[in-house]
Design a protein around this motif. Structure first.
Motif, short mmCIF file in Angstrom:
data_model
loop_
_atom_site.label_atom_id
_atom_site.label_comp_id
_atom_site.label_asym_id
_atom_site.label_seq_id
_atom_site.Cartn_x
_atom_site.Cartn_y
_atom_site.Cartn_z
N SER A 91 0.91 -1.22 -0.12
CA SER A 91 -0.11 0.04 0.11
C SER A 91 1.00 1.20 -0.08
O SER A 91 1.70 1.29 0.88
N ARG A 92 0.59 2.26 -1.10
CA ARG A 92 1.22 3.43 -0.91
C ARG A 92 1.06 4.25 0.30
O ARG A 92 -0.10 4.61 0.80
N TYR A 93 1.99 4.84 0.90
CA TYR A 93 2.02 5.52 2.03
C TYR A 93 2.24 7.09 1.98
O TYR A 93 3.34 7.34 1.26
N ARG A 94 1.81 8.11 2.73
CA ARG A 94 2.02 9.42 2.34
C ARG A 94 2.13 10.14 3.99
O ARG A 94 1.43 9.57 4.86
N SER A 95 2.84 11.20 3.76
CA SER A 95 3.26 11.65 5.32
C SER A 95 3.05 13.37 5.04
O SER A 95 4.07 13.71 4.04
N ASN A 355 -5.63 -10.04 4.93
CA ASN A 355 -5.39 -9.52 3.47
C ASN A 355 -5.20 -7.76 3.42
O ASN A 355 -5.78 -6.99 4.15
N GLU A 356 -4.43 -7.74 2.42
CA GLU A 356 -3.73 -6.20 2.36
C GLU A 356 -5.07 -5.30 1.93
O GLU A 356 -5.04 -4.03 2.71
N GLY A 357 -5.89 -5.68 1.26
CA GLY A 357 -7.15 -4.91 1.24
C GLY A 357 -7.98 -4.60 2.19
O GLY A 357 -8.44 -3.45 2.52
N LEU A 358 -8.18 -5.70 3.08
CA LEU A 358 -8.83 -5.50 4.36
C LEU A 358 -8.13 -4.52 5.17
O LEU A 358 -8.70 -3.72 5.79
N ILE A 359 -6.89 -4.50 5.36
CA ILE A 359 -6.20 -3.78 6.27
C ILE A 359 -6.21 -2.22 5.89
O ILE A 359 -6.38 -1.22 6.63
N GLU A 360 -6.23 -1.96 4.20
CA GLU A 360 -6.51 -0.76 3.76
C GLU A 360 -7.76 -0.16 4.26
O GLU A 360 -7.92 1.16 4.64
N ARG A 361 -8.97 -1.01 4.26
CA ARG A 361 -10.15 -0.53 4.54
C ARG A 361 -10.19 -0.38 6.00
O ARG A 361 -11.06 0.61 6.34
N ALA A 364 -9.14 3.12 6.61
CA ALA A 364 -9.92 4.27 6.11
C ALA A 364 -11.22 4.19 6.72
O ALA A 364 -12.13 4.98 6.50
N GLY A 365 -11.49 3.34 7.70
CA GLY A 365 -12.87 3.31 8.53
C GLY A 365 -14.07 2.73 7.39
O GLY A 365 -15.27 3.31 7.85
N GLU A 366 -13.62 1.92 6.51
CA GLU A 366 -14.49 1.47 5.57
C GLU A 366 -14.58 -0.17 5.40
O GLU A 366 -14.62 -0.69 4.53
N SER A 367 -14.46 -0.88 6.64
CA SER A 367 -14.52 -2.07 6.46
C SER A 367 -15.71 -2.78 6.25
O SER A 367 -16.87 -2.17 6.57
#
Length: 406
Positions: A91-95, A355-361, A364-367
């Motif tokens: 996952s791409r990460y920004r700061s 799963n990586e997509g699960l972690i991203e969601r 984001a508060g979008e589980s």
């Protein structure tokens, strides 16, 4: 803006120039360039002394466009480290630092919009009265200051100290380590425990931001202890160099409460609430940026409404957010009420195998419903009996004893 008898007029007055207030002002400038907006901040700079990080997947196209003008650090992936394993995720990460936040907003908004060094003595549906007596009347007022301390929310705390260092030689870190739990989990000489991890951002070949973080039951920030632990972590990695700066913070981890009572406590009739004051945070991770971005875009869409109507819409939005994030509050209850302090890391160690997509969601508060089931299924990382007791309990009120919340 001096003189006790003076008064000015604006269309929208935003009180609080932190992340939420600054992004609202930016979204209004982008969508309504002709609208007169006033951004009022008590400090001398916008954003205070802070760093915000997020996953690229946290934002949709509009949100990404809103953040595009900010200078930020970017990485194509990140790592986590636990006693049982290490994992690299794609996952791409920004700061973003508050310094770059302030600079970009001053470029885009201009000094006619930004008024730093001015604190609000009082606010109401018709405007803002500053501490120097100057009155700014407005069609709409949006309060983006931090929340008032409240006994209506329960939970624990995320306590941290971060340090920016220029190393004497290249440190060799290529990707952020957003959770290194291979550190001591119990504080020597203390009778309470905490889930502790270290967060590392490689900002350049010779520049690192390292943060020592605790999920703990009490809002106590021991600067000396945290600084010493950062010293030891740097020494263990072989990092020597010059300290350039740092930050500290105490953020609430919300596990429950009476949200209607919390809203009533924060509310001023006819005044819109946004940011942490509205409860628009991730209750478990304390992330704010995705919610600040989406709220700013929503306000820009409805910016021409009368102030009372805008305030009502944002209050409804906050209630929906509270309803949608109940799953994360439940997990927080299990973390603080069921997991023994020295074993809390196991909750995250299990989570980061998923799963990586699960972690991203999740961040984001979008589980999704399937995500929630997957997080809960299988052998739990906490005792079942303690988990049931934790979910039945009320938790401790979120009353801070330190200087920074939200």
């Amino acid at each position: 803006m001096n003189g006790r008898a003076s008064q000015t007029r604006t269309e929208i007055a935003i009180v609080g120039g932190g992340l939420s207030g600054g992004l609202i002002a930016l979204a209004l400038r982008r969508h309504h360039p002709e609208m007169h907006v006033t951004l009022i901040e008590a400090g001398e700079t916008l954003g205070g002394n802070h760093r915000w990080s997020w996953f690229e997947s946290d934002l949709g196209p509009e949100g990404t466009a809103l953040m595009a003008s900010f200078r930020k650090s970017e990485w194509d992936g990140y790592q986590v480290q636990f006693p049982a394993y290490r994992r690299r995720l794609g996952s791409r990460y920004r700061s973003l630092t508050s310094e770059d936040f302030d600079a970009a907003l001053r470029r885009e908004l201009g000094q006619d919009t930004i008024h730093t060094g001015h604190s609000a003595a009082s606010i109401d549906a018709g405007g803002v009265t500053l501490a120097n007596g100057h009155r700014i009347s407005a069609r709409s007022v949006i309060d983006c200051r931090g929340p008032e301390p409240s006994r209506h929310l329960t939970g624990g705390w995320q306590v941290f100290m971060g340090r920016l260092t220029r190393t004497d030689r290249p440190h060799g870190i290529k990707l952020p380590v957003i959770m290194d739990a291979n550190v001591e989990q119990f504080s020597p000489g203390s009778d309470d425990g905490a889930y502790r991890f270290v967060y590392v951002l490689p900002l350049g070949a010779n520049e690192l931001f390292v943060e020592d973080t605790y999920y703990t039951d009490t809002p106590d920030l021991d600067r000396s202890a945290l600084s010493s632990r950062l010293d030891r972590y740097h020494a263990a990695q072989g990092w020597d160099g010059q300290i350039l700066g740092g930050e500290t913070g105490i953020l609430p981890v919300i596990t429950g409460g009476d949200f209607s009572a919390f809203q009533a406590q924060q509310r001023v009739d006819g005044v819109s609430l946004a940011g942490a004051r509205a409860g628009l945070v991730h209750p478990l991770t304390s992330y704010t940026l995705p919610f600040a971005v989406s709220t700013a875009l929503a306000i820009a869409q409805d910016a021409e409404l009368p102030g009372q109507q805008l305030a009502a819409l944002l209050e409804t939005r906050a209630r929906r957010h509270w309803s949608r994030t109940g799953f994360y509050r439940m997990l927080g209850s299990m973390l603080f009420g069921a997991a023994r302090p020295r074993e809390r890391y196991r909750v995250f160690e299990r989570f980061y195998r998923l799963n990586e997509g699960l972690i991203e969601r999740f961040y984001a508060g979008e589980s999704r419903l399937k995500d929630k089931a997957r997080v809960l299924m299988g052998k739990p990382p906490v005792p079942v009996g303690r988990a049931i007791s934790a979910l039945a309990g009320k938790g401790a009120p979120l009353i801070a004893r330190e200087e920074k919340i939200g």
